[in-house]
Every structure is written in C-alpha cells, then in structure tokens.
Design a protein around this motif. Structure first.
Motif, PDB file in Angstrom:
ATOM      1  N   THR A   2       0.818  -1.204   0.000  1.00  0.00           N
ATOM      2  CA  THR A   2       0.000   0.000   0.000  1.00  0.00           C
ATOM      3  C   THR A   2       0.857   1.261   0.000  1.00  0.00           C
ATOM      4  OG1 THR A   2      -1.745  -1.162   1.153  1.00  0.00           O
ATOM      5  CG2 THR A   2      -1.829   1.219   1.217  1.00  0.00           C
ATOM      6  N   THR A   3       1.921   1.278   0.777  1.00  0.00           N
ATOM      7  CA  THR A   3       2.783   2.451   0.840  1.00  0.00           C
ATOM      8  C   THR A   3       3.398   2.741  -0.523  1.00  0.00           C
ATOM      9  OG1 THR A   3       3.281   2.012   3.161  1.00  0.00           O
ATOM     10  CG2 THR A   3       4.802   3.456   1.980  1.00  0.00           C
ATOM     11  N   LEU A   4       3.858   1.713  -1.202  1.00  0.00           N
ATOM     12  CA  LEU A   4       4.459   1.876  -2.525  1.00  0.00           C
ATOM     13  C   LEU A   4       3.411   2.339  -3.542  1.00  0.00           C
ATOM     14  CD1 LEU A   4       7.350   1.568  -3.479  1.00  0.00           C
ATOM     15  CD2 LEU A   4       6.816  -0.764  -4.167  1.00  0.00           C
ATOM     16  N   ASP A   6       0.676   3.994  -2.837  1.00  0.00           N
ATOM     17  CA  ASP A   6       0.349   5.377  -2.482  1.00  0.00           C
ATOM     18  C   ASP A   6       1.419   6.333  -3.008  1.00  0.00           C
ATOM     19  OD1 ASP A   6      -1.911   4.464  -1.178  1.00  0.00           O
ATOM     20  OD2 ASP A   6      -1.086   4.732   0.844  1.00  0.00           O
ATOM     21  N   LEU A   7       2.668   5.951  -2.872  1.00  0.00           N
ATOM     22  CA  LEU A   7       3.759   6.783  -3.369  1.00  0.00           C
ATOM     23  C   LEU A   7       3.678   6.928  -4.887  1.00  0.00           C
ATOM     24  CD1 LEU A   7       6.350   8.392  -2.938  1.00  0.00           C
ATOM     25  CD2 LEU A   7       7.603   6.212  -2.956  1.00  0.00           C
ATOM     26  N   THR A  10       0.963   9.382  -5.706  1.00  0.00           N
ATOM     27  CA  THR A  10       1.389  10.752  -5.419  1.00  0.00           C
ATOM     28  C   THR A  10       2.303  11.267  -6.527  1.00  0.00           C
ATOM     29  OG1 THR A  10       1.206  10.411  -3.036  1.00  0.00           O
ATOM     30  CG2 THR A  10       2.628  12.214  -3.766  1.00  0.00           C
ATOM     31  N   ALA A  63      15.091   3.174   0.235  1.00  0.00           N
ATOM     32  CA  ALA A  63      13.870   3.985   0.124  1.00  0.00           C
ATOM     33  C   ALA A  63      14.044   5.031  -0.974  1.00  0.00           C
ATOM     34  CB  ALA A  63      13.544   4.646   1.459  1.00  0.00           C
ATOM     35  N   TYR A  67      11.804   5.328  -4.490  1.00  0.00           N
ATOM     36  CA  TYR A  67      11.178   6.587  -4.877  1.00  0.00           C
ATOM     37  C   TYR A  67      11.646   7.012  -6.268  1.00  0.00           C
ATOM     38  CZ  TYR A  67      10.692  11.604  -5.372  1.00  0.00           C
ATOM     39  OH  TYR A  67      10.439  12.851  -5.882  1.00  0.00           O
TER      40      TYR A  67
END
Length: 104
Positions: A2-4, A6-7, A10, A63, A67
C-alpha cells in the motif's frame, strides 16, 4: 504494498504540477533522462551502503532508490501496476529459464 502504491499515485499526481511546488514535479519537469540519472545515483549510493554493511544507511538509500525508480517510471508513463504485472507474469518461472527466454 500500500505504501508503494500510495507513493506511485502521489508521483503520478505531481506530473503536471508546478515544478516550484514539489521535488517530484521538479524532477519530472527536467525530463526522463534526468530522472534516470537521479535513479542511477541513488542506486550507487545503495550499493555503497550494502558493501559497507550499514543496515540503516542501506535502508535509507533503498527507500531513495524505490522513490526514484517510481519517478523514472512515471517520466516514461510506466506504472507500478505495469511492473507488478510483469513480475506476476514471471512468477512460478525459473529465473534461469526467464533470463534465457529474454536472450532469445
């Protein structure tokens, strides 16, 4: 994941943003080549931390790599879902067989 995801969302949302409004928009405005260059720099920094054995440093650099990979992909209109679909396609296949298939 989910974090990936979401990134990635964004980053995609920042594609048309004012370059003065965010680092992501600024990178994307510089074009795919600059995004690729930045990804390469971050990958090298992660390699250095891995070789040094610095766990915290490697975590931070990893990280940054993730990104900048997502930014580079967005610069070329490749989505995280595209990459995940390719990984799913390869799942269950021997890594050696998959690599041999790409050479042929």
């Amino acid at each position: 994941m989910t974090t990936l995801a979401d990134l990635a969302a964004t980053i995609a949302a920042r594609k048309g943003a004012d370059p003065d409004s965010s680092w992501t928009a600024k990178l994307l405005a510089k074009g795919p080549e600059k995004c690729a260059e930045k990804f390469g720099e971050e990958a090298i920094e992660a390699i250095i931390e891995a070789v040094k054995g610095d766990r915290a440093g490697l975590t931070a650099e990893a990280a940054d790599v993730l990104y900048h990979l997502l930014v580079m992909l967005a610069a070329r209109d490749v989505t995280l879902d595209d990459v995940l679909a390719e990984l799913a396609r390869r799942q269950g296949q021997s890594g050696l067989a998959e690599k041999a298939a790409r050479k042929g």
